[in-house]
Design a protein around this motif. Structure first.
Motif, PDB file in Angstrom:
ATOM      1  N   VAL A  18      48.331 -48.077  46.614  1.00 37.35           N
ATOM      2  CA  VAL A  18      47.154 -48.277  45.771  1.00 37.35           C
ATOM      3  C   VAL A  18      46.045 -47.338  46.235  1.00 37.35           C
ATOM      4  O   VAL A  18      45.548 -47.454  47.358  1.00 37.35           O
ATOM      5  CB  VAL A  18      46.662 -49.738  45.831  1.00 37.35           C
ATOM      6  N   THR A  19      45.649 -46.400  45.382  1.00 39.08           N
ATOM      7  CA  THR A  19      44.536 -45.515  45.721  1.00 39.08           C
ATOM      8  C   THR A  19      43.218 -46.203  45.366  1.00 39.08           C
ATOM      9  O   THR A  19      43.155 -47.007  44.437  1.00 39.08           O
ATOM     10  CB  THR A  19      44.634 -44.165  44.986  1.00 39.08           C
ATOM     11  N   GLY A  20      42.176 -45.888  46.121  1.00 35.72           N
ATOM     12  CA  GLY A  20      40.910 -46.583  45.907  1.00 35.72           C
ATOM     13  C   GLY A  20      41.079 -48.075  46.097  1.00 35.72           C
ATOM     14  O   GLY A  20      40.424 -48.882  45.435  1.00 35.72           O
ATOM     15  N   GLY A  26      40.556 -51.969  42.703  1.00 35.06           N
ATOM     16  CA  GLY A  26      41.737 -51.558  43.457  1.00 35.06           C
ATOM     17  C   GLY A  26      42.202 -52.647  44.409  1.00 35.06           C
ATOM     18  O   GLY A  26      43.405 -52.921  44.523  1.00 35.06           O
ATOM     19  N   LEU A  27      41.267 -53.294  45.070  1.00 39.77           N
ATOM     20  CA  LEU A  27      41.619 -54.375  45.993  1.00 39.77           C
ATOM     21  C   LEU A  27      42.128 -55.589  45.226  1.00 39.77           C
ATOM     22  O   LEU A  27      43.059 -56.267  45.670  1.00 39.77           O
ATOM     23  CB  LEU A  27      40.413 -54.750  46.859  1.00 39.77           C
ATOM     24  N   GLN A  28      41.543 -55.857  44.063  1.00 39.44           N
ATOM     25  CA  GLN A  28      42.029 -56.969  43.233  1.00 39.44           C
ATOM     26  C   GLN A  28      43.488 -56.739  42.830  1.00 39.44           C
ATOM     27  O   GLN A  28      44.319 -57.650  42.906  1.00 39.44           O
ATOM     28  CB  GLN A  28      41.173 -57.121  41.968  1.00 39.44           C
ATOM     29  N   SER A  44      41.923 -44.824  50.636  1.00 38.16           N
ATOM     30  CA  SER A  44      40.617 -44.469  50.075  1.00 38.16           C
ATOM     31  C   SER A  44      39.952 -43.584  51.125  1.00 38.16           C
ATOM     32  O   SER A  44      40.570 -43.246  52.131  1.00 38.16           O
ATOM     33  CB  SER A  44      39.771 -45.713  49.751  1.00 38.16           C
ATOM     34  N   ARG A  45      38.725 -43.219  50.901  1.00 37.41           N
ATOM     35  CA  ARG A  45      38.101 -42.247  51.806  1.00 37.41           C
ATOM     36  C   ARG A  45      37.610 -42.844  53.121  1.00 37.41           C
ATOM     37  O   ARG A  45      37.596 -42.165  54.140  1.00 37.41           O
ATOM     38  CB  ARG A  45      36.934 -41.550  51.096  1.00 37.41           C
ATOM     39  N   ASN A  97      44.061 -45.782  41.125  1.00 40.13           N
ATOM     40  CA  ASN A  97      42.803 -46.468  40.837  1.00 40.13           C
ATOM     41  C   ASN A  97      41.570 -45.710  41.316  1.00 40.13           C
ATOM     42  O   ASN A  97      40.478 -45.941  40.807  1.00 40.13           O
ATOM     43  CB  ASN A  97      42.820 -47.861  41.482  1.00 40.13           C
ATOM     44  N   ALA A  98      41.706 -44.804  42.277  1.00 41.47           N
ATOM     45  CA  ALA A  98      40.533 -44.109  42.831  1.00 41.47           C
ATOM     46  C   ALA A  98      39.731 -43.462  41.715  1.00 41.47           C
ATOM     47  O   ALA A  98      40.287 -42.820  40.821  1.00 41.47           O
ATOM     48  CB  ALA A  98      40.983 -43.053  43.836  1.00 41.47           C
TER      49      ALA A  98
END
Length: 264
Positions: A18-20, A26-28, A44-45, A97-98
């Protein structure tokens, strides 16, 4: 012979990147896939956000790992893909998702901001899909790609909503989803997109404050904005065997906003 519905939605034995994925939508989505049984790999960054997100998932009994990277940079994407493959062996589910947004009138919109939004919202989706498709999904003839688009990519906007780069980028994600679904279907890979309406997040915080939650909610037939549960079911559908005959589709999760806008 049909399959029991609980088995259709079961993701045990699957690995999801999962990006972002460290916060917000994204976490959801990561939480939903993990609760359905998938092992989660977040990127993520910011390492601090990722560490916090992984701890949140682990507290729910979800197997979660992470790596910090900038998904808009080709070398970083390759590093994430290689690391994910090394740690998990394969990636079954990719959630792109990012994303980023930038609010400015078109006539004053900085080119650097346009490039930032396009690089993260569009180029990263291409790069990550290409890398994971090539390394894991095409060789194994199996994959589920879920892109996070937006209802901003389904239609234009009013003069009050000044997000020319964001709207354009999400329109690109919509047609990227349809095009890749056609190309990679023969490889056993489904490609679909979620198109959220207004959800509370860091990205939407300024809009919610400026316009008002009640006013935005009133524009939706269901009279509300999205919450912490509203993407979970659709994400698991697209990621699981329950969605094996669904590809190239864009599912708006917006309380009905796009339905009335399209019919107007």
């Amino acid at each position: 012979m049909s399959t029991p519905v609980a088995q259709l939605f079961d993701l045990h034995g699957r690995n999801a990147l999962v990006t972002g994925g460290s916060r917000g939508l994204g976490l959801q989505i990561a939480e939903a896939l993990g609760e359905a049984g998938a092992r989660i790999f977040l990127t993520s960054r910011k390492a601090g956000d990722l560490e916090e997100a992984a701890a949140h998932l682990k507290a729910k009994g979800i197997a979660a790992q992470w790596i910090a990277a900038d998904a808009s940079q080709p070398d970083e994407v390759q590093r994430v893909a290689a690391e994910a493959m090394q740690r998990l062996g394969a990636i079954d589910i990719l959630v792109n998702n990012a994303g980023a947004t930038w609010g400015a009138p078109t006539e004053e919109h900085p080119l650097e901001a346009w490039d930032k939004v396009m690089n993260l919202n569009v180029r990263s989706v291409f790069l990550m899909s290409q890398a994971i498709g090539r390394l894991s999904m095409i060789p194994r003839r199996y994959g589920r790609i879920i892109n996070v688009a937006s209802i901003a990519g389904l239609s234009g906007s009013s003069a009050a909503m000044k997000f020319i780069a964001y709207g354009t980028s999400k329109g690109a994600v919509v047609n990227f989803t349809r095009t890749l679904a056609g190309e990679w279907g023969p490889h056993g890979i489904t490609v679909n997109a979620l198109a959220p309406g207004m959800f509370p997040s860091r990205m939407t915080k300024d809009t919610l404050q400026a316009v008002g939650v009640d006013r935005i909610a009133a524009a939706a037939p269901l009279g509300r904005i999205g919450d912490d549960d509203d993407l979970k079911g659709a994400a698991v559908l697209f990621a699981s065997q329950a969605g094996k005959h669904i590809t190239g589709q864009i599912l708006a999760i917006d309380g009905g906003v796009s339905a009335i806008h399209h019919s107007a």
